[in-house]
Write a protein that holds these residues in place. Structure first.
Motif, PDB file in Angstrom:
ATOM      1  N   ARG A   1      49.530  59.173  42.708  1.00 47.52           N
ATOM      2  CA  ARG A   1      48.540  60.244  42.877  1.00 47.52           C
ATOM      3  C   ARG A   1      48.532  60.857  44.267  1.00 47.52           C
ATOM      4  O   ARG A   1      48.001  61.947  44.464  1.00 47.52           O
ATOM      5  CB  ARG A   1      47.164  59.747  42.423  1.00 47.52           C
ATOM      6  CG  ARG A   1      47.106  59.590  40.898  1.00 47.52           C
ATOM      7  CD  ARG A   1      45.809  59.010  40.412  1.00 47.52           C
ATOM      8  NE  ARG A   1      45.622  57.634  40.791  1.00 47.52           N
ATOM      9  CZ  ARG A   1      46.126  56.580  40.147  1.00 47.52           C
ATOM     10  NH1 ARG A   1      46.841  56.760  39.056  1.00 47.52           N
ATOM     11  NH2 ARG A   1      45.914  55.357  40.569  1.00 47.52           N
TER      12      ARG A   1
ATOM     13  N   ASP B   1      47.004  59.263  50.288  1.00 48.53           N
ATOM     14  CA  ASP B   1      46.919  58.675  48.941  1.00 48.53           C
ATOM     15  C   ASP B   1      45.599  59.119  48.321  1.00 48.53           C
ATOM     16  O   ASP B   1      44.704  59.601  49.018  1.00 48.53           O
ATOM     17  CB  ASP B   1      46.998  57.151  49.014  1.00 48.53           C
ATOM     18  CG  ASP B   1      47.474  56.532  47.704  1.00 48.53           C
ATOM     19  OD1 ASP B   1      47.668  57.264  46.707  1.00 48.53           O
ATOM     20  OD2 ASP B   1      47.649  55.305  47.665  1.00 48.53           O
TER      21      ASP B   1
ATOM     22  N   VAL C   1      41.732  54.464  48.622  1.00 52.26           N
ATOM     23  CA  VAL C   1      41.940  53.196  49.331  1.00 52.26           C
ATOM     24  C   VAL C   1      40.871  52.211  48.866  1.00 52.26           C
ATOM     25  O   VAL C   1      39.672  52.505  48.915  1.00 52.26           O
ATOM     26  CB  VAL C   1      41.961  53.390  50.868  1.00 52.26           C
ATOM     27  CG1 VAL C   1      40.730  54.103  51.398  1.00 52.26           C
ATOM     28  CG2 VAL C   1      42.124  52.033  51.583  1.00 52.26           C
TER      29      VAL C   1
ATOM     30  N   THR D   1      41.571  47.990  48.856  1.00 55.99           N
ATOM     31  CA  THR D   1      41.752  46.917  49.842  1.00 55.99           C
ATOM     32  C   THR D   1      42.489  47.386  51.089  1.00 55.99           C
ATOM     33  O   THR D   1      42.426  46.738  52.137  1.00 55.99           O
ATOM     34  CB  THR D   1      42.578  45.761  49.240  1.00 55.99           C
ATOM     35  OG1 THR D   1      43.889  46.269  48.936  1.00 55.99           O
ATOM     36  CG2 THR D   1      41.943  45.211  47.983  1.00 55.99           C
TER      37      THR D   1
END
Ligand SMILES: O=P(O)(O)OC[C@H]1O[C@H](OP(=O)(O)OP(=O)(O)O)[C@H](O)[C@@H]1O
Ligand SMILES: Nc1ncnc2[nH]cnc12
Length: 184
Positions: free
Chosen positions: A70, A130, A133, A135
Motif C-alpha cells: 500500500r 507506507d 505503522v 509496531t
C-alpha cells in the motif's frame, strides 16, 4: 461554514472516518485498519496525498521509498509532486538483479523486504512511505535497506499510525510522522 468544512481538521477527520476497521483480520486479536475506502473517494484520496506533498515539498528529499503493497498507492504521487524519484521496496522474489534484503517482524507475522542495489546513491536523502505503522518493524527494515546503500533517511511517513506514533515519534533515531491515528 464552507471554510470550516474544508479546513484541515475536518479533512483529517474525514480521512480517519473512511478507514474501515476489521476486527480479527488477518489473525485473531488484530484490529485491521483498511485504508482502501479512501481510494474510492477521489476528494479524500487527493487530500491525503496533498497533506504529504505540503509537508515535504520544501524539504531536501531526492527519493521517496514506498513499501509494498500500500506504500505503492501513495508514494509515487508524492514523489512526482515533490520532484523526487520513487524507489519500490518489495517483498522477496519480485526484483530482477541484485538486491539488499532485510527480514523483519510485524504486528501479525514475519516478512522480508528487498531493494535493488542501484536504487539509492550514497548520501541521497530519502523519505520512506507506507500506509500504516503498527509496531514499526516494517519501517525499521526499510530504514536498514536505505542505510545499507549509503542513503540518509530524512523521515518515515505513514497515512495511519498506532497512537504511540502520533505526531513525530522517533524510531531508531529517525522521526516517524503519521497523518492520523489507528482506529480501534
Ligand atoms: O508496523 P508493522 O507492525 O511493521 O506493520 C505495518 C505493515 O503491515 C502492513 O503491511 P503487510 O505486511 O500486511 O503487507 P501488504 O501491504 O503486502 O499486505 C502495512 O501496510 C505495513 O507495511
Ligand atoms: N492493525 C493493522 N491494520 C492494518 N495494517 C496493519 N499492519 C500491521 N498492523 C496492521
Amino acid at each position: 461554514m464552507i471554510e470550516e468544512e474544508n479546513g484541515e481538521d475536518s479533512r483529517l477527520a474525514a480521512i480517519s472516518a473512511a478507514i474501515r476497521v476489521v476486527p480479527h483480520f488477518p489473525k485473531p486479536g488484530i484490529m485491521f485498519n483498511d485504508i482502501t475506502p479512501i481510494l474510492l473517494r477521489p476528494k479524500l484520496f487527493k487530500d491525503a496525498v496533498e497533506f504529504f506533498v505540503d509537508r515535504y515539498r520544501d524539504v531536501e528529499i531526492s527519493a521517496v521509498a514506498g513499501i509494498e503493497a500500500r506504500g505503492f498507492i501513495f508514494g509515487p504521487s508524492i514523489a512526482l509532486a515533490i520532484g523526487a524519484k520513487f524507489i519500490p521496496l518489495q517483498k522477496p522474489k519480485k526484483f530482477t538483479g541484485e538486491v539488499f534484503s532485510e527480514a523483519y517482524e510485524l504486528e501479525y507475522g514475519n516478512d522480508c523486504l528487498e531493494m535493488q542495489i542501484e536504487a539509492v546513491q550514497p548520501g541521497e536523502r530519502v523519505l520512506i512511505f507506507d500506509d500504516l505503522v503498527a509496531t514499526g518493524g516494517t519501517l525499521c527494515a526499510a530504514m536498514k535497506l536505505i542505510e545499507q546503500a549509503g542513503g540518509e533517511v530524512v523521515e518515515c511517513a505513514c497515512l495511519v499510525g498506532s497512537p504511540k506514533f502520533k505526531g513525530r515519534y522517533p524510531l531508531n533515531g529517525k522521526p516517524v510522522y503519521a497523518l492520523v491515528e489507528c482506529r480501534r
